[in-house]
Design an enzyme around this catalytic site. Structure first.
Site, PDB file in Angstrom:
ATOM      1  N   LYS A   1      39.332  57.200  -1.264  1.00 46.66           N
ATOM      2  CA  LYS A   1      39.061  57.489   0.028  1.00 46.66           C
ATOM      3  C   LYS A   1      38.422  55.950   0.591  1.00 46.66           C
ATOM      4  CE  LYS A   1      40.627  61.470   0.991  1.00 46.66           C
ATOM      5  NZ  LYS A   1      41.059  62.889   2.321  1.00 46.66           N
TER       6      LYS A   1
ATOM      7  N   SER B   1      40.186  70.322  -0.031  1.00 47.71           N
ATOM      8  CA  SER B   1      38.856  71.342  -0.764  1.00 47.71           C
ATOM      9  C   SER B   1      38.814  71.814  -1.560  1.00 47.71           C
ATOM     10  CB  SER B   1      38.643  72.268   0.431  1.00 47.71           C
ATOM     11  OG  SER B   1      38.122  71.421   1.997  1.00 47.71           O
TER      12      SER B   1
ATOM     13  N   GLU C   1      48.904  69.278  -0.088  1.00 48.58           N
ATOM     14  CA  GLU C   1      48.082  69.230   0.302  1.00 48.58           C
ATOM     15  C   GLU C   1      47.569  69.687   2.050  1.00 48.58           C
ATOM     16  OE1 GLU C   1      45.327  65.923  -1.200  1.00 48.58           O
ATOM     17  OE2 GLU C   1      46.294  65.281  -0.242  1.00 48.58           O
TER      18      GLU C   1
ATOM     19  N   GLU D   1      46.770  61.198   5.503  1.00 47.18           N
ATOM     20  CA  GLU D   1      46.156  59.874   6.804  1.00 47.18           C
ATOM     21  C   GLU D   1      47.193  58.774   6.563  1.00 47.18           C
ATOM     22  OE1 GLU D   1      42.512  59.666   3.743  1.00 47.18           O
ATOM     23  OE2 GLU D   1      41.883  62.505   4.774  1.00 47.18           O
TER      24      GLU D   1
ATOM     25  N   HIS E   1      50.205  59.913   1.321  1.00 42.51           N
ATOM     26  CA  HIS E   1      48.646  60.842   1.799  1.00 42.51           C
ATOM     27  C   HIS E   1      48.910  60.849   3.663  1.00 42.51           C
ATOM     28  CE1 HIS E   1      44.775  62.062   2.571  1.00 42.51           C
ATOM     29  NE2 HIS E   1      44.633  62.346   1.360  1.00 42.51           N
TER      30      HIS E   1
ATOM     31  N   GLY F   1      39.700  67.774   3.527  1.00 45.86           N
ATOM     32  CA  GLY F   1      37.668  67.621   3.993  1.00 45.86           C
ATOM     33  C   GLY F   1      36.894  69.079   4.764  1.00 45.86           C
TER      34      GLY F   1
ATOM     35  N   ASN G   1      41.337  61.230  -5.719  1.00 46.60           N
ATOM     36  CA  ASN G   1      41.283  59.781  -4.199  1.00 46.60           C
ATOM     37  C   ASN G   1      39.684  59.756  -3.807  1.00 46.60           C
ATOM     38  OD1 ASN G   1      42.138  58.162  -2.152  1.00 46.60           O
ATOM     39  ND2 ASN G   1      43.131  60.030  -1.317  1.00 46.60           N
TER      40      ASN G   1
HETATM   41  P1  13P Z   1      38.912  66.649   0.270  1.00 51.24           P
HETATM   42  O1  13P Z   1      39.488  67.150  -1.797  1.00 51.24           O
HETATM   43  O2  13P Z   1      38.157  66.010   0.808  1.00 51.24           O
HETATM   44  O3  13P Z   1      39.738  67.865   0.919  1.00 51.24           O
HETATM   45  O4  13P Z   1      40.509  65.454   0.509  1.00 51.24           O
HETATM   46  C1  13P Z   1      41.630  65.714  -0.229  1.00 51.24           C
HETATM   47  C2  13P Z   1      42.591  64.596  -0.262  1.00 51.24           C
HETATM   48  O5  13P Z   1      42.804  64.950   0.679  1.00 51.24           O
HETATM   49  C3  13P Z   1      43.383  64.088  -1.594  1.00 51.24           C
HETATM   50  O6  13P Z   1      44.312  63.192  -1.990  1.00 51.24           O
END
Ligand code: 13P
Length: 252
Positions: A12, A214, A169, A99, A97, A175, A10
Site C-alpha cells: 500500500k 489480517s 478480501e 481501497e 482492491h 487492517g 501489498n
Molecule cells: P492487511 O493484511 O493489512 O489486513 O491488508 C490486507 C490487504 O488489503 C492486502 O491487499
C-alpha cells in the site's frame, strides 16, 4: 490440479526507500529458488525499478498495486500503463482492491477494464473482491462477490481466468486484525471457484484464489489448509520481514 501457493505482499502507501531496501534485502535471503511457494512483492509505483534491481537473481516476483484502465499510451495524466509496468519488471498487478473501489470510486466496469489492460500487456491480474461488514451482516456476501466476479468474467470472458488470480478480501478483515475464519473464507472461495466452474471446469480447477485480510504467520497454516485457499494477499504483515517470512514458510 495443483496450484502453487502464492504469498503476495501489498505494501500500500507505506515505507520509505530506505525501509523498502532493508525489507527486500532480508526477504531475498529468506526465499530460495526451489521454494514450493511463490513470493510476490507489490511496492508503490515509484519504488518498482529499485525493488526490481534489489531482487536481481532472486525468485521473488514483482507486481504493482494498480494499473491504468486504458491500454496503450496516451493523454492520461498521472496514470501508469501495463507496458510501463512490464518495462520495470512487473509480472503481476493488483486490480480492484477494496481501497481503490471505496476511496477512489472504482466501479466494476473500471476494474474489468484494468483487468483487461493488464492481460493485454502480458501481466497477471490479481482481481480483488470482497464484501463490507454491512453487506455481510445483511446476508449479501455471495451477491456482492458474484457481482464483482461476474463483471469481469462477462467482460473479459472465462478463458481470461486461465491467466489471472482472484483474491477474496472481506473489507471487514482488512487492517482490522479480525481475520475471517478458515471456514468463512473457504465458503466464499468455493463459491467463487464454483462460479468459474459453471462456465469452465478446467479453468476453475487451475485458478488460484488468495485470501486477504489480517493474514499473519500464526493464521496462515489454518487458512491454507482449506481446499480452495491457494495463498494470501498480505498488507500490514508484509511490511515486517520476519512476519512475512513466517507467512511464506507456512505456505511453502
Ligand atoms: P492487511 O493484511 O493489512 O489486513 O491488508 C490486507 C490487504 O488489503 C492486502 O491487499
Amino acid at each position: 490440479m495443483t496450484r502453487k501457493p502464492l504469498i503476495a505482499g501489498n505494501w500500500k502507501m507505506n515505507g520509505s526507500l530506505g525501509e523498502s531496501r532493508q525489507l527486500v534485502e532480508t526477504l531475498r535471503h529468506g526465499v530460495s529458488a526451489g521454494a514450493s511457494a511463490t513470493m510476490l512483492l507489490c511496492p508503490p509505483y515509484v519504488y518498482l525499478p529499485a525493488v526490481r534491481d534489489w531482487l536481481q537473481g532472486s525468485p521473488i516476483a514483482l507486481g504493482a498495486q494498480d494499473i491504468a484502465d486504458k491500454p496503450g499510451t496516451g493523454a492520461y495524466t498521472g496514470e501508469v500503463s501495463g507496458q510501463m509496468l512490464r518495462d520495470v519488471g512487473c509480472t503481476y498487478v493488483i486490480v480492484g482492491h477494496s481501497e481503490r473501489r471505496a476511496l477512489y470510486g472504482e466501479t466494476d466496469a473500471v476494474v474489468a477494464a484494468k483487468f483487461k489492460a493488464a492481460q493485454a500487456a502480458g501481466l497477471l491480474p490479481i482481481l480483488c473482491v470482497g464484501e463490507t461488514l454491512e453487506q455481510r451482516e445483511a446476508g449479501e456476501t455471495r451477491k456482492v462477490v458474484e457481482r464483482q466476479v461476474a463483471a469481469v468474467v462477462d467482460s473479459a470472458g472465462v478463458a481470461a481466468f486461465a491467466k489471472a488470480i482472484v483474491a477474496y478480501e472481506p473489507v471487514w478483515a482488512i487492517g482490522t486484525g479480525r481475520t475471517a475464519t478458515p471456514e468463512q473464507a473457504q465458503e466464499v472461495h468455493a463459491f467463487i471457484r464454483g462460479m468459474v466452474a459453471a462456465r469452465d471446469a478446467t479453468i476453475a480447477a487451475g485458478l488460484s484464489i488468495l485470501y486477504g485480510g489480517s493474514v499473519k504467520g500464526a493464521n496462515t497454516r489454518s487458512l491454507l489448509a482449506m481446499a480452495d485457499i491457494d495463498g494470501g494477499l498480505v498488507g500490514g504483515a508484509s511490511l515486517a520481514a520476519a512476519e512475512f517470512l513466517e507467512i511464506f514458510r507456512a505456505a511453502a
